[in-house]
Design a protein around this motif. Structure first.
Motif, PDB file in Angstrom:
ATOM      1  N   GLU A  92       0.887  -1.159   0.000  1.00 13.55           N
ATOM      2  CA  GLU A  92       0.000   0.000   0.000  1.00 13.55           C
ATOM      3  C   GLU A  92       0.924   1.207   0.000  1.00 13.55           C
ATOM      4  OE1 GLU A  92      -3.221  -0.152   2.759  1.00 13.55           O
ATOM      5  OE2 GLU A  92      -3.900  -2.054   1.888  1.00 13.55           O
ATOM      6  N   VAL A  94       1.355   5.010   0.305  1.00 14.68           N
ATOM      7  CA  VAL A  94       0.637   6.179   0.827  1.00 14.68           C
ATOM      8  C   VAL A  94       1.490   7.421   0.619  1.00 14.68           C
ATOM      9  CG1 VAL A  94      -0.271   7.301   2.910  1.00 14.68           C
ATOM     10  CG2 VAL A  94      -0.682   4.854   2.524  1.00 14.68           C
ATOM     11  N   ARG A  96       1.455  11.693   1.271  1.00 16.50           N
ATOM     12  CA  ARG A  96       0.765  12.710   2.084  1.00 16.50           C
ATOM     13  C   ARG A  96       1.270  14.105   1.738  1.00 16.50           C
ATOM     14  NH1 ARG A  96      -1.057   9.600   6.803  1.00 16.50           N
ATOM     15  NH2 ARG A  96      -0.031   7.566   6.697  1.00 16.50           N
ATOM     16  N   THR A 100      -1.960  14.357   8.756  1.00 20.14           N
ATOM     17  CA  THR A 100      -3.139  14.015   9.553  1.00 20.14           C
ATOM     18  C   THR A 100      -3.138  12.489   9.713  1.00 20.14           C
ATOM     19  OG1 THR A 100      -5.536  14.383   9.814  1.00 20.14           O
ATOM     20  CG2 THR A 100      -4.782  13.800   7.617  1.00 20.14           C
ATOM     21  N   GLY A 101      -4.215  11.927  10.259  1.00 18.98           N
ATOM     22  CA  GLY A 101      -4.360  10.473  10.327  1.00 18.98           C
ATOM     23  C   GLY A 101      -3.246   9.797  11.103  1.00 18.98           C
ATOM     24  N   SER A 102      -2.792   8.648  10.584  1.00 24.19           N
ATOM     25  CA  SER A 102      -1.834   7.839  11.352  1.00 24.19           C
ATOM     26  C   SER A 102      -0.503   8.565  11.552  1.00 24.19           C
ATOM     27  CB  SER A 102      -1.607   6.481  10.679  1.00 24.19           C
ATOM     28  OG  SER A 102      -0.943   6.644   9.453  1.00 24.19           O
ATOM     29  N   TYR A 123       3.590   0.411   2.879  1.00 29.30           N
ATOM     30  CA  TYR A 123       3.047  -0.467   3.908  1.00 29.30           C
ATOM     31  C   TYR A 123       2.898  -1.853   3.297  1.00 29.30           C
ATOM     32  CZ  TYR A 123       1.684   3.869   6.328  1.00 29.30           C
ATOM     33  OH  TYR A 123       1.691   5.098   6.947  1.00 29.30           O
ATOM     34  N   ASP A 131      -1.527  -4.315   8.026  1.00 31.00           N
ATOM     35  CA  ASP A 131      -0.829  -3.460   7.035  1.00 31.00           C
ATOM     36  C   ASP A 131       0.318  -2.663   7.667  1.00 31.00           C
ATOM     37  OD1 ASP A 131      -2.790  -4.325   5.225  1.00 31.00           O
ATOM     38  OD2 ASP A 131      -4.015  -2.529   5.483  1.00 31.00           O
ATOM     39  N   ASP A 177      -4.094  13.384   1.377  1.00 30.72           N
ATOM     40  CA  ASP A 177      -3.251  12.196   1.217  1.00 30.72           C
ATOM     41  C   ASP A 177      -4.051  11.132   0.488  1.00 30.72           C
ATOM     42  OD1 ASP A 177      -4.937  10.970   3.138  1.00 30.72           O
ATOM     43  OD2 ASP A 177      -3.576  11.429   4.770  1.00 30.72           O
ATOM     44  N   PHE A 178      -3.394  10.086   0.052  1.00 33.27           N
ATOM     45  CA  PHE A 178      -4.104   8.957  -0.556  1.00 33.27           C
ATOM     46  C   PHE A 178      -3.216   7.729  -0.584  1.00 33.27           C
ATOM     47  CE2 PHE A 178      -2.087   9.002  -4.782  1.00 33.27           C
ATOM     48  CZ  PHE A 178      -1.662  10.323  -4.884  1.00 33.27           C
ATOM     49  N   LYS A 179      -3.885   6.602  -0.859  1.00 28.52           N
ATOM     50  CA  LYS A 179      -3.179   5.311  -0.931  1.00 28.52           C
ATOM     51  C   LYS A 179      -3.360   4.718  -2.325  1.00 28.52           C
ATOM     52  CE  LYS A 179      -5.318   1.682   0.028  1.00 28.52           C
ATOM     53  NZ  LYS A 179      -5.999   0.570  -0.674  1.00 28.52           N
ATOM     54  N   ASP A 199     -12.771   6.600  -0.405  1.00 24.06           N
ATOM     55  CA  ASP A 199     -12.399   5.527   0.529  1.00 24.06           C
ATOM     56  C   ASP A 199     -10.893   5.498   0.770  1.00 24.06           C
ATOM     57  OD1 ASP A 199     -14.926   4.535   1.014  1.00 24.06           O
ATOM     58  OD2 ASP A 199     -14.503   2.492   0.306  1.00 24.06           O
ATOM     59  N   ASN A 200     -10.119   5.851  -0.246  1.00 20.55           N
ATOM     60  CA  ASN A 200      -8.664   5.752  -0.066  1.00 20.55           C
ATOM     61  C   ASN A 200      -7.926   7.067  -0.311  1.00 20.55           C
ATOM     62  OD1 ASN A 200      -9.201   5.428  -2.854  1.00 20.55           O
ATOM     63  ND2 ASN A 200      -7.217   4.498  -3.165  1.00 20.55           N
ATOM     64  N   CYS A 201      -8.685   8.171  -0.349  1.00 20.44           N
ATOM     65  CA  CYS A 201      -8.079   9.508  -0.436  1.00 20.44           C
ATOM     66  C   CYS A 201      -8.697  10.366   0.667  1.00 20.44           C
ATOM     67  CB  CYS A 201      -8.441  10.212  -1.744  1.00 20.44           C
ATOM     68  SG  CYS A 201      -7.993   9.349  -3.256  1.00 20.44           S
ATOM     69  N   ARG A 202      -7.957  11.370   1.120  1.00 19.35           N
ATOM     70  CA  ARG A 202      -8.579  12.377   1.993  1.00 19.35           C
ATOM     71  C   ARG A 202      -8.734  13.681   1.215  1.00 19.35           C
ATOM     72  NH1 ARG A 202      -5.229  10.121   6.472  1.00 19.35           N
ATOM     73  NH2 ARG A 202      -6.711   9.184   7.939  1.00 19.35           N
ATOM     74  N   ARG A 222     -14.975   7.037   9.563  1.00 14.30           N
ATOM     75  CA  ARG A 222     -14.021   6.649  10.612  1.00 14.30           C
ATOM     76  C   ARG A 222     -14.301   7.404  11.911  1.00 14.30           C
ATOM     77  NH1 ARG A 222     -10.175   7.656   6.248  1.00 14.30           N
ATOM     78  NH2 ARG A 222      -9.591   5.700   5.254  1.00 14.30           N
TER      79      ARG A 222
HETATM   80  P1  TMP Z   1      -3.654   6.840   7.431  1.00 19.32           P
HETATM   81  O1  TMP Z   1      -3.430   8.253   7.829  1.00 19.32           O
HETATM   82  O2  TMP Z   1      -4.756   6.182   8.218  1.00 19.32           O
HETATM   83  O3  TMP Z   1      -2.398   6.045   7.413  1.00 19.32           O
HETATM   84  O4  TMP Z   1      -4.194   6.878   5.923  1.00 19.32           O
HETATM   85  C1  TMP Z   1      -3.451   7.463   4.887  1.00 19.32           C
HETATM   86  C2  TMP Z   1      -4.243   7.411   3.581  1.00 19.32           C
HETATM   87  O5  TMP Z   1      -4.401   6.063   3.149  1.00 19.32           O
HETATM   88  C3  TMP Z   1      -5.666   7.962   3.692  1.00 19.32           C
HETATM   89  O6  TMP Z   1      -5.959   8.690   2.504  1.00 19.32           O
HETATM   90  C4  TMP Z   1      -6.547   6.759   3.798  1.00 19.32           C
HETATM   91  C5  TMP Z   1      -5.769   5.701   3.048  1.00 19.32           C
HETATM   92  N1  TMP Z   1      -5.919   4.369   3.610  1.00 19.32           N
HETATM   93  C6  TMP Z   1      -6.433   3.349   2.837  1.00 19.32           C
HETATM   94  O7  TMP Z   1      -6.793   3.554   1.682  1.00 19.32           O
HETATM   95  N2  TMP Z   1      -6.531   2.107   3.388  1.00 19.32           N
HETATM   96  C7  TMP Z   1      -6.137   1.833   4.648  1.00 19.32           C
HETATM   97  O8  TMP Z   1      -6.251   0.695   5.077  1.00 19.32           O
HETATM   98  C8  TMP Z   1      -5.606   2.900   5.449  1.00 19.32           C
HETATM   99  C9  TMP Z   1      -5.178   2.662   6.857  1.00 19.32           C
HETATM  100  C10 TMP Z   1      -5.509   4.146   4.880  1.00 19.32           C
END
Ligand code: TMP
Length: 247
Positions: A92, A94, A96, A100-102, A123, A131, A177-179, A199-202, A222
């Protein structure tokens, strides 16, 4: 072209993958299931599959127009996409632009810090392991990709970020950010796979300063903020109102 939906090949948390009559292709169905925190939190959000499928299709087409190879071929219906059958690389990726987030949970970096250059982390894609983030050494040990593939993945991810960041900026959205996920297709070509959606972008609305009200992505689910589907609908609306939109 018509594609007959064949047997189920794989079911993930948010998508199902079906065989096609062409063995080099698959049909991907976008589900309404929403999960977070490694599926500890689950819900069904009516209409999410359709929105994510349409948003992903538009963004994959935007990337293709900008020379980025993706697995996307065409939309089959509002929730089904025809794509290259790929061998999934279990990473995965990612990237940024804003902290923010993790990143803020796991480090002392302040929420909202501008990350320039953008921070790119890899990841290991494995739900059972949660992950985990990879270090340089762990990536070498795992031997998932060659050094050349890794360079290509990082370079494509940075290019995708540049294209999408500028595009969303023009729609008055901050791409926080995005994954991304990658795979190799039947010709051995590296392509961007999976989906590109809220779902996978902010996404943050540039015109709203309130730190919760501005959120237009899965963080609404979330963080139990409500209005999940309205947020996803707003993203699709801005894309569809844009002149690039392929129709
Ligand atoms: P995070 O801040 O939770 O690590 O997320 C970073 C970016 O990755 C955010 O845009 C959401 C995306 N993401 C996924 O698509 N799948 C995942 O399992 C996680 C944890 C984050």
């Amino acid at each position: 072209m018509n594609h007959i939906q064949g047997s189920l090949i794989y079911e993930g948390k948010a998508k199902r993958v079906f065989a096609c009559e062409n063995p080099d292709r698959v049909l991907i169905e976008f589900k309404n299931d929403a999960t977070a925190f490694n599926a500890k939190k689950r819900s069904l959000i009516e209409g999410k599959g359709r929105l994510n499928c349409k948003i992903s299709a538009a963004l994959f087409q935007l990337l293709e127009l900008n020379g980025i190879p993706t697995h996307f071929l065409e939309l089959h219906s509002e929730t089904l996409m025809v794509a290259d059958k790929i061998s999934v690389i279990p990473l995965e990726v990612v990237i940024r632009n804003i902290a923010t987030g993790s990143l803020c949970r796991e480090t002392p970096i302040n929420q909202g810090t501008i990350l320039n250059p953008p921070l790119l982390d890899l990841y290991y894609k494995d739900d059972e392991l949660g992950d985990p983030i990879l270090t340089e050494g762990r990536l070498q040990l795992l031997d998932i990709i060659s050094d050349i593939q890794r360079e290509e993945i990082e370079q494509i991810t940075r290019s995708v970020n540049k294209i999408l960041k500028e595009y969303f900026d023009s729609l008055d959205l901050l791409l926080v950010d995005f994954k991304l996920e990658f795979g190799t297709n039947s010709s051995g070509k590296l392509v961007v796979a999976d989906e590109i959606s809220p779902d996978n972008c902010r996404f943050w609305d540039k015109k709203i300063s309130d730190s919760k009200d501005r959120i237009l992505d899965k963080d609404r689910f979330r963080q139990d903020l409500g209005g999940v589907i309205d947020a996803y609908q707003e993203i699709l609306k801005r894309i569809e109102n844009d002149s690039f939109h392929p129709g």
